[in-house]
Write a protein that holds these residues in place. Structure first.
Motif, mmCIF file in Angstrom:
data_model
loop_
_atom_site.group_PDB
_atom_site.id
_atom_site.type_symbol
_atom_site.label_atom_id
_atom_site.label_comp_id
_atom_site.label_asym_id
_atom_site.label_seq_id
_atom_site.Cartn_x
_atom_site.Cartn_y
_atom_site.Cartn_z
ATOM 1 N N ALA A 1 0.829 -1.207 0.000
ATOM 2 C CA ALA A 1 0.000 0.000 0.000
ATOM 3 C C ALA A 1 0.864 1.258 0.000
ATOM 4 O O ALA A 1 0.619 2.205 -0.768
ATOM 5 C CB ALA A 1 -0.929 -0.004 1.210
ATOM 6 N N LEU A 2 1.888 1.287 0.837
ATOM 7 C CA LEU A 2 2.765 2.456 0.921
ATOM 8 C C LEU A 2 3.518 2.678 -0.384
ATOM 9 O O LEU A 2 3.690 3.823 -0.834
ATOM 10 C CB LEU A 2 3.752 2.287 2.078
ATOM 11 C CG LEU A 2 3.125 2.222 3.477
ATOM 12 C CD1 LEU A 2 4.177 1.851 4.519
ATOM 13 C CD2 LEU A 2 2.465 3.541 3.847
ATOM 14 N N ASP A 3 3.958 1.601 -1.011
ATOM 15 C CA ASP A 3 4.665 1.707 -2.286
ATOM 16 C C ASP A 3 3.740 2.213 -3.390
ATOM 17 O O ASP A 3 4.117 3.074 -4.195
ATOM 18 C CB ASP A 3 5.244 0.342 -2.661
ATOM 19 C CG ASP A 3 5.923 0.352 -4.029
ATOM 20 O OD1 ASP A 3 6.980 1.012 -4.149
ATOM 21 O OD2 ASP A 3 5.407 -0.287 -4.959
ATOM 22 N N PHE A 4 2.512 1.687 -3.424
ATOM 23 C CA PHE A 4 1.543 2.130 -4.427
ATOM 24 C C PHE A 4 1.254 3.620 -4.287
ATOM 25 O O PHE A 4 1.241 4.370 -5.271
ATOM 26 C CB PHE A 4 0.252 1.325 -4.284
ATOM 27 C CG PHE A 4 -0.877 1.807 -5.169
ATOM 28 C CD1 PHE A 4 -0.919 1.456 -6.505
ATOM 29 C CD2 PHE A 4 -1.884 2.616 -4.656
ATOM 30 C CE1 PHE A 4 -1.953 1.911 -7.329
ATOM 31 C CE2 PHE A 4 -2.922 3.065 -5.458
ATOM 32 C CZ PHE A 4 -2.953 2.715 -6.794
ATOM 33 N N ILE A 5 1.043 4.062 -3.058
ATOM 34 C CA ILE A 5 0.770 5.480 -2.801
ATOM 35 C C ILE A 5 1.942 6.343 -3.253
ATOM 36 O O ILE A 5 1.760 7.388 -3.896
ATOM 37 C CB ILE A 5 0.492 5.698 -1.301
ATOM 38 C CG1 ILE A 5 -0.832 5.037 -0.902
ATOM 39 C CG2 ILE A 5 0.465 7.181 -0.955
ATOM 40 C CD1 ILE A 5 -1.038 4.931 0.593
ATOM 41 N N THR A 6 3.141 5.902 -2.939
ATOM 42 C CA THR A 6 4.341 6.684 -3.279
ATOM 43 C C THR A 6 4.520 6.792 -4.785
ATOM 44 O O THR A 6 4.812 7.874 -5.317
ATOM 45 C CB THR A 6 5.588 6.022 -2.649
ATOM 46 O OG1 THR A 6 5.422 5.959 -1.230
ATOM 47 C CG2 THR A 6 6.834 6.824 -2.961
ATOM 48 N N ARG A 7 4.339 5.689 -5.489
ATOM 49 C CA ARG A 7 4.549 5.693 -6.939
ATOM 50 C C ARG A 7 3.498 6.502 -7.692
ATOM 51 O O ARG A 7 3.757 6.992 -8.792
ATOM 52 C CB ARG A 7 4.571 4.256 -7.471
ATOM 53 C CG ARG A 7 5.839 3.497 -7.118
ATOM 54 C CD ARG A 7 5.907 2.136 -7.798
ATOM 55 N NE ARG A 7 4.947 1.183 -7.264
ATOM 56 C CZ ARG A 7 3.839 0.796 -7.885
ATOM 57 N NH1 ARG A 7 3.537 1.295 -9.082
ATOM 58 N NH2 ARG A 7 3.028 -0.083 -7.330
ATOM 59 N N HIS A 8 2.326 6.656 -7.095
ATOM 60 C CA HIS A 8 1.237 7.332 -7.807
ATOM 61 C C HIS A 8 0.815 8.627 -7.125
ATOM 62 O O HIS A 8 -0.319 9.084 -7.306
ATOM 63 C CB HIS A 8 0.053 6.380 -7.936
ATOM 64 C CG HIS A 8 0.354 5.148 -8.732
ATOM 65 N ND1 HIS A 8 0.573 5.178 -10.090
ATOM 66 C CD2 HIS A 8 0.529 3.853 -8.347
ATOM 67 C CE1 HIS A 8 0.832 3.946 -10.526
ATOM 68 N NE2 HIS A 8 0.816 3.132 -9.485
ATOM 69 N N LYS A 9 1.723 9.242 -6.413
ATOM 70 C CA LYS A 9 1.387 10.448 -5.663
ATOM 71 C C LYS A 9 1.015 11.625 -6.550
ATOM 72 O O LYS A 9 0.357 12.572 -6.093
ATOM 73 C CB LYS A 9 2.558 10.842 -4.755
ATOM 74 C CG LYS A 9 3.836 11.213 -5.474
ATOM 75 C CD LYS A 9 4.960 11.529 -4.493
ATOM 76 C CE LYS A 9 6.270 11.858 -5.190
ATOM 77 N NZ LYS A 9 6.172 13.098 -6.005
ATOM 78 N N ASP A 10 1.422 11.592 -7.816
ATOM 79 C CA ASP A 10 1.178 12.723 -8.712
ATOM 80 C C ASP A 10 -0.030 12.527 -9.615
ATOM 81 O O ASP A 10 -0.259 13.323 -10.531
ATOM 82 C CB ASP A 10 2.423 12.984 -9.573
ATOM 83 C CG ASP A 10 3.621 13.413 -8.744
ATOM 84 O OD1 ASP A 10 3.415 14.154 -7.757
ATOM 85 O OD2 ASP A 10 4.750 13.005 -9.061
ATOM 86 N N LYS A 11 -0.783 11.488 -9.396
ATOM 87 C CA LYS A 11 -1.990 11.251 -10.186
ATOM 88 C C LYS A 11 -3.091 10.758 -9.252
ATOM 89 O O LYS A 11 -2.800 10.234 -8.170
ATOM 90 C CB LYS A 11 -1.710 10.229 -11.287
ATOM 91 C CG LYS A 11 -1.256 8.877 -10.801
ATOM 92 C CD LYS A 11 -0.847 7.947 -11.943
ATOM 93 C CE LYS A 11 0.486 8.354 -12.532
ATOM 94 N NZ LYS A 11 0.993 7.352 -13.498
#
Length: 450
Positions: free
Chosen positions: A174-184
């Motif tokens: 979950a944390l990785d997904f949030i980090t990778r998609h923080k700009d969309k």
């Protein structure tokens, strides 16, 4: 040039609209009722991170799920009552439109992590609208906690048995997904593994007497020792669940996207009956798999710092059909027009706006164990079952004393609920015989795993 300028303006507008869309994270814990949270008056547990969401947003005092995991997951994901689409335990009808698909179509990158248990087919995850996933019990059931077993992530089989703690792997995804998609704009659905039985120690458990004691070991212990160990482990599990929620909240702050993220926390059904909890309302024993108040009354806290109210505690009624329409309204998603949808959006409440609120919540529940259909409809106070039994819940939480001759307000409410149930319970769907055979309840042996 005008044509190119027009295209540029359209792209600019689309970009602005995308930027304005809120991120949405829906966390749903497994097997935990509202009595296990300090913000709901619990005396046995401390849940500061979950409390914080309610303190900085809205705490709903009257949210109701189904009595068991699969029925709740069907309802929350599709926005429809179970008598319209429930295919049986451990399944989700392929013809249903989930909030994952709806959010995906609205321009969101989507993910799901945690417990699946809705069909043993990897292709279902993308079919239901999730771009990325890490799931337990997608194909084979295995150990979920210490030394986690088989997981499947984005089509890849992860065999497990590496000494890892299952909830940590889900949280890290979950944390990785949030980090990778923080700009969309992103939508993360996180149906947690915690706090379902078996009640095992967590990585934060300090009591050496409980460490390394397996379910098999516990069965050999005296009942009093075993029961205390189970409750102590459950307390640790609730605290670890809260810790994970705190990590997600902190990551949003760290990335600078917390203000425009709607963070939602709830539970899929009541707590296991082996757990009794002390609260400011008195002792409450879990009633998972029953339609009693303690089997369906779950927590719901929601916050959206940039556009939501802060510190609101409300008696507004919410049921699990309401999440789909709320997410659609928040994310600009399209509601299905080819089927009956049952939800009422609670987004206006989150934003501090006046709106029409539901006057009752309803449940059509197909009992996994008895194969009987049971319905109820209720207000904050009164609850009516399809067999005619009628209860005053605040004064009879165990539902032991049905009101046989209601008078005054109680009679008025009962008549109202009877009329509403008659309408909402109607469906053109033919209920599969394998799902609902109308058999009398069978006396079953206890399967409590303590």
């Amino acid at each position: 040039m005008k044509f190119l300028a027009g295209i540029f303006i359209q792209l600019l507008v689309l970009g602005i609209c995308a930027a304005e869309k809120p991120n949405v994270i829906l966390i749903m814990a497994d097997d935990v009722g509202m009595e296990a949270f300090s913000c709901y008056g619990s005396l046995d547990y401390q849940t500061p991170n979950i409390d914080k969401i309610g303190k900085n947003g809205v705490l709903f005092k009257h949210c109701y799920a189904q009595a068991l995991c699969t029925p709740s997951r069907n309802q929350i994901m599709t926005g429809r009552y179970n008598h319209r689409n429930y295919p049986g335990f451990g399944k989700l009808d392929k013809n249903e439109i989930t909030f994952g698909k709806m959010m995906q179509d609205a321009g969101y990158v989507t993910a799901i992590c945690g417990k699946w248990q809705l069909g043993r087919n990897r292709e279902l995850i993308n079919h239901f609208g999730f771009d990325e996933y890490l799931l337990w019990w997608l194909e084979n059931k295995s150990e979920r906690y210490n030394n986690v077993g088989e997981l499947i992530g984005n089509g890849e089989l992860l065999p497990g048995d590496q000494g890892e703690y299952g909830p940590d792997l889900m949280a890290n995804f979950a944390l990785d997904f949030i980090t990778r998609h923080k700009d969309k704009p992103f939508f993360l659905y996180y149906p947690m593994i915690l706090v379902h039985d078996p009640m095992d120690p967590t990585p934060d458990t300090q009591d050496s007497a409980r460490l390394g004691v397996t379910l098999k070991d516990r069965k050999k212990l005296p009942k009093e020792v075993r029961s205390k160990m189970v409750k102590d482990n459950f307390v640790d599990m609730v605290h670890y669940m809260d810790k994970i929620v705190g990590k997600i909240d902190a990551k949003l702050e760290e990335l600078g996207i917390r203000d425009n993220t709607i963070l939602i926390f709830t539970g899929d059904n009541g707590t296991h009956s082996m757990i009794s909890s002390n609260t400011k309302m008195g002792e409450i024993r879990g009633a998972k798999a029953t339609l009693k108040d303690a089997g369906t009354h779950v927590p719901l806290v929601v916050s959206w710092p940039s556009q939501g109210v802060k510190g609101l505690v409300t008696d507004q009624l919410i049921d699990f059909s309401d999440f789909f329409v709320t997410l659609a309204e928040a994310g600009g998603g399209k509601m299905p027009s080819d089927r009956k949808m049952d939800g009422v959006s609670f987004l206006p409440t989150l934003q501090g706006k006046k709106s029409e609120q539901r006057k009752w919540v309803y449940s059509a529940y197909f009992n996994k164990f008895t194969l009987l259909r049971q319905d109820f409809i209720r207000t904050q106070r009164y609850k009516l079952y399809n067999d005619g039994s009628f209860y005053d819940i605040p004064n009879d939480r165990q539902e032991k004393n049905p009101i046989s001759n209601p008078q005054g307000e109680a009679l008025k409410v009962k008549n109202f609920l009877e009329a509403e149930m008659k309408i909402v319970s109607q469906t053109t769907r033919v209920i599969p015989k394998a799902l609902y055979q109308g058999k009398k309840p069978k006396k079953k042996k206890s399967k409590n795993k303590i």
